[in-house]
Enzyme design. Structure first.
Site, short mmCIF file in Angstrom:
data_model
loop_
_atom_site.label_atom_id
_atom_site.label_comp_id
_atom_site.label_asym_id
_atom_site.label_seq_id
_atom_site.Cartn_x
_atom_site.Cartn_y
_atom_site.Cartn_z
N GLU A 154 44.77 29.74 44.38
CA GLU A 154 43.66 30.53 45.39
C GLU A 154 43.48 32.01 44.95
O GLU A 154 44.40 32.55 44.07
CB GLU A 154 44.55 30.53 46.76
CG GLU A 154 45.78 30.67 46.75
CD GLU A 154 46.17 32.12 46.81
OE1 GLU A 154 45.15 33.11 47.23
OE2 GLU A 154 47.26 32.60 46.82
N LYS A 207 46.26 32.32 37.42
CA LYS A 207 46.31 32.79 38.65
C LYS A 207 47.41 34.13 38.58
O LYS A 207 47.16 35.31 38.95
CB LYS A 207 47.40 31.95 39.61
CG LYS A 207 47.95 32.44 40.80
CD LYS A 207 46.83 32.97 41.70
CE LYS A 207 47.62 33.51 42.84
NZ LYS A 207 46.67 34.12 44.02
N CYS A 270 40.41 57.86 19.17
CA CYS A 270 40.66 58.59 20.44
C CYS A 270 41.97 57.80 21.09
O CYS A 270 42.62 58.43 21.95
CB CYS A 270 39.33 58.57 21.18
SG CYS A 270 38.11 59.50 20.44
#
Length: 299
Positions: A154, A207, A270
């Site tokens: 979920e 997840k 950089c």
């Protein structure tokens, strides 16, 4: 029909969400007090929309609260496991609730019934294959023949759980047996979302990529704030507001997702120079930026 075991934040939202899509859903919860309160329309937590949806679906009987697991499973094609998976003192996940639920499911399922077990609880990669499958095999059941197994994580935000469930940005179905894969895909056809069919380990891992990325971004922001306080005279709020204007956040014409993908690391001029420079200045001012140091170490 669908059975949901565990009616906490995830389980209750899932149960009511499927009820909203027209499924008959059985909600199983061992906490008798929680069941009693839910039957009265009282939530154990605050979440927009859920109270009204609970009252509505209890009334239309799309959602039924019960502690009779055997009867619920008898009428279901899928049982979704939504119990807690807290961490032990050693940092590893406590899977004892998962184990207990899997054993209860096996004890209460009809011998002639093919039932798909769907893990929605957040579990580490390899949990289904190395922890749950052995429990099933020890009980003389064959995955793909007697029982199915999948992982369906979920992605619900607190305060937006209902919206996120009803309008998901992605649905992940990790499975091995074809019948469970087809059953879950059929269920989720009622949702307007991309569906990704992957293996068990990949579903579990996705997840964790989501949650650990969010945790890292929060930690990065807090470390930069502490560096700014150490340096002094920096408008931190304004600095972050302007950072958010970078075109890469919106994905056009560049995309931040290009940076959140594994590769050979960063090079050029950089990125290494500026990261090292901020570490050096922060250390000089008295704050050790451990997260940025690890950025260089990992790279």
């Amino acid at each position: 029909m669908i059975t949901i075991i565990g009616l906490g934040f995830v389980g209750l939202t899932t149960a009511l969400g499927f009820s909203e899509k027209g499924f008959k859903v059985y909600g199983i919860e061992k906490d008798i007090l929680k069941i009693s309160r839910l039957r009265k329309g009282k939530l154990p937590f605050h979440e927009p929309y859920l109270k009204d949806k609970l009252e509505y679906h209890l009334k239309n009987r799309n959602f039924e609260l019960t502690n009779n697991l055997k009867n619920a499973l008898k009428e279901s094609k899928v049982v979704m496991v939504c119990v807690g998976t807290p961490c032990n003192s050693d940092g590893l996940v406590d899977l004892s609730q998962i184990k207990g639920v899997i054993e209860d499911i096996i004890d209460n399922k009809n011998d002639k019934q093919f039932l798909s077990i769907c893990i929605k609880s957040t579990v580490p990669p390899k949990t289904c294959s190395e922890f749950i499958k052995p429990i099933i095999i020890e009980r003389k059941l064959s995955i793909g023949k007697d029982i199915g197994l999948c992982n369906n994580p979920e992605f619900l935000r607190e305060g937006f759980a209902w919206i996120d469930f009803i309008n998901p940005d992605r649905i992940i179905i990790g499975s091995e047996d074809e019948e469970t894969k087809q059953t879950l895909n059929e269920i989720y056809k009622k949702f307007d979302s991309l569906i990704f069919n992957v293996n068990l380990e990949t579903a579990e891992f996705i997840k964790y990529t989501s949650n650990t990325l969010l945790a890292t971004l929060i930690s990065f922001s807090n470390e930069l704030e502490m560096i700014a306080h150490t340096i002094e005279d920096i408008d931190i709020k304004k600095s972050f507001e302007i950072l958010h204007l970078d075109k890469r956040w919106s994905g056009y014409p560049a995309s931040m997702s290009n940076y959140v993908y594994p590769g050979c690391g960063f090079g050029g001029y950089c990125l290494p120079k500026d990261t090292q420079a901020l570490i050096g200045l922060s250390n000089k001012k008295g704050y050790n930026p451990t997260l940025l140091e690890e950025v260089l170490n990992v790279n």
